[in-house]
Design an enzyme around this catalytic site. Sequence first.
Site, PDB file in Angstrom:
ATOM      1  CG  ASP A   1       5.041  -7.542  -5.224  1.00 16.94           C
ATOM      2  OD1 ASP A   1       4.807  -6.354  -5.501  1.00 16.94           O
ATOM      3  OD2 ASP A   1       4.359  -8.219  -4.409  1.00 16.94           O
TER       4      ASP A   1
ATOM      5  CG  HIS B   1      -4.352  -5.755  -2.163  1.00 16.88           C
ATOM      6  ND1 HIS B   1      -4.362  -4.751  -3.104  1.00 16.88           N
ATOM      7  CD2 HIS B   1      -3.045  -6.105  -2.039  1.00 16.88           C
ATOM      8  CE1 HIS B   1      -3.129  -4.483  -3.503  1.00 16.88           C
ATOM      9  NE2 HIS B   1      -2.306  -5.282  -2.870  1.00 16.88           N
TER      10      HIS B   1
ATOM     11  CG  ASP C   1       0.826  -8.346  -2.267  1.00 14.25           C
ATOM     12  OD1 ASP C   1      -0.124  -7.629  -2.604  1.00 14.25           O
ATOM     13  OD2 ASP C   1       2.018  -8.032  -2.448  1.00 14.25           O
TER      14      ASP C   1
ATOM     15  CD  GLU D   1       4.407  -2.892  -4.163  1.00 16.81           C
ATOM     16  OE1 GLU D   1       4.155  -2.838  -5.382  1.00 16.81           O
ATOM     17  OE2 GLU D   1       3.555  -3.240  -3.307  1.00 16.81           O
ATOM     18  CD  GLU D   2       0.661  -3.752  -1.506  1.00 13.64           C
ATOM     19  OE1 GLU D   2       0.800  -4.979  -1.543  1.00 13.64           O
ATOM     20  OE2 GLU D   2       0.111  -3.093  -2.442  1.00 13.64           O
TER      21      GLU D   2
ATOM     22  CG  HIS E   1       5.996  -5.315  -1.107  1.00 10.46           C
ATOM     23  ND1 HIS E   1       4.958  -5.382  -0.210  1.00 10.46           N
ATOM     24  CD2 HIS E   1       5.523  -5.802  -2.282  1.00 10.46           C
ATOM     25  CE1 HIS E   1       3.887  -5.863  -0.819  1.00 10.46           C
ATOM     26  NE2 HIS E   1       4.191  -6.134  -2.077  1.00 10.46           N
TER      27      HIS E   1
HETATM   28 ZN   LIG Z   1       2.797  -6.761  -3.586  1.00 10.57          ZN
END
Ligand SMILES: [Zn+2]
Length: 448
Positions: free
Chosen positions: A347, A417, A287, A321-322, A275
């Site tokens: 991912d 994140h 990510d 995606e998130e 993603h």
């Molecule tokens: Zn991810």
Amino acid sequence: MTHGRTRGAGLLAAIALCLAGGEGAKGGEVADKYRQIAMKVAAAAQADSTIYRTLGEFCDAYPKRLSGSANLERGIDWLVARMKAEGWNVRTQHVMVPHWMRGNESARMTSPIERTLPMCALGGSIACDRLRGEVFVVSSYDDLTKNAAKVRGKIVLFNVPFTHYGETVSYRVGGAVAAARHGAIGSLVRSVGPFGIQTPHTGGMSYNDSVTKIPHAAITMEDAMMMQRMQDRGQKIEVEITLGGHWMADAPSRNIIIDIPGSELPNEVVCMGGHIDSWDLGTGAMDDAGGCFAAWHGLNTIRKLGLKPRRTLRVVFWTNEENGLRGGKAYEEQTRHEKHVLGIESDEGTFAPLGFTTSSGGDTLFAFQDACTLLEPLGVTYVRNGHTGADTGPLEDKGVPVLSLNVEDSKYFWYHHTEGDTIDKLRPDEVNKCAAALAIMGFVFADK
Ligand SMILES: [Zn+2]
């Protein structure tokens, strides 16, 4: 998203048959047939670290690619132009995505000591302006229920140590609803990760329309543990929180597609990718731009070697995606005229690749394991049942076998994140190995 549910037996059998290389394919045959090609792909992919530099350039220029953000769309424009310049027939799929904006936020402790608290709202949280309240620390949902009488009118802190993501994330996602059910005015979670240096981790949260919406944010592991100590000492804890989170109207975004059309079965597709969106902290290198770029490098390597698979081998950069999965869903919807025989997702970071997990069994799993023996020189030694990726989920729900690339992820959740998700966390040789693993697995099943 749960995986491994029963699917269309007929379609499954058909795909398993073509993945297993038709009647009578004996184990090892596939590996024998593709060994030379696999070695060439692995050598070529590892000999060229251009992709790592391109990844750095991209993440430095287009960080914080949250759905709906200008950075995501500018980043997609940049990628489309780069791929076109490389001679790819680039396509994009239009997708409307949810658009949450963080706004201004802060938190400070006002009792028993005065201190600014590093923090971040969780994605989807409502806003509040200088919400002040006494904090009650709990260690689990059971502990919350046990102390229900003590949390009314307070701010609940879920101080839950990281076990594994699937488990601990439930407090990030569902903490606000659980706390509000007991009359809390706000909720905080200990950042979801095994290691921290005063780094808050963001990520999605959800509300329930039948429960009052309360502000929901993450603080650092260190500060959560400090508040636990203060509560255990009988000290009264007070904090003041300001969150600026709000929803905008859905915004346009795009999936990106490039591929090598199949020489014999162009309508049969093996897709691989990751993603391209990220959270609005950090640069989304780990990510998941790394997963996207590894697949891109893999396909570039296949093309550079002049390899033309019988089926179409495709790279997809899924958007959103998130916080919504609209990209993965749109991809499945907009490619129903094609027959996908395999979806491969990266991912989990692009650290040293170790293996793949899948929800497939029987002949399909056997075929995967057979092909995987080609990847042993890369350190990739297994295909087994386990979790699969979010973006290939819609394909999997339609009976398409999927693989999720597993890597040495001991540090993945350190930076997950956070503002710390930057290119320096990845190594060029490991990104290249991931690219080789994706390319070989993709090519074998697109060609055999
Ligand atoms: Zn991810």
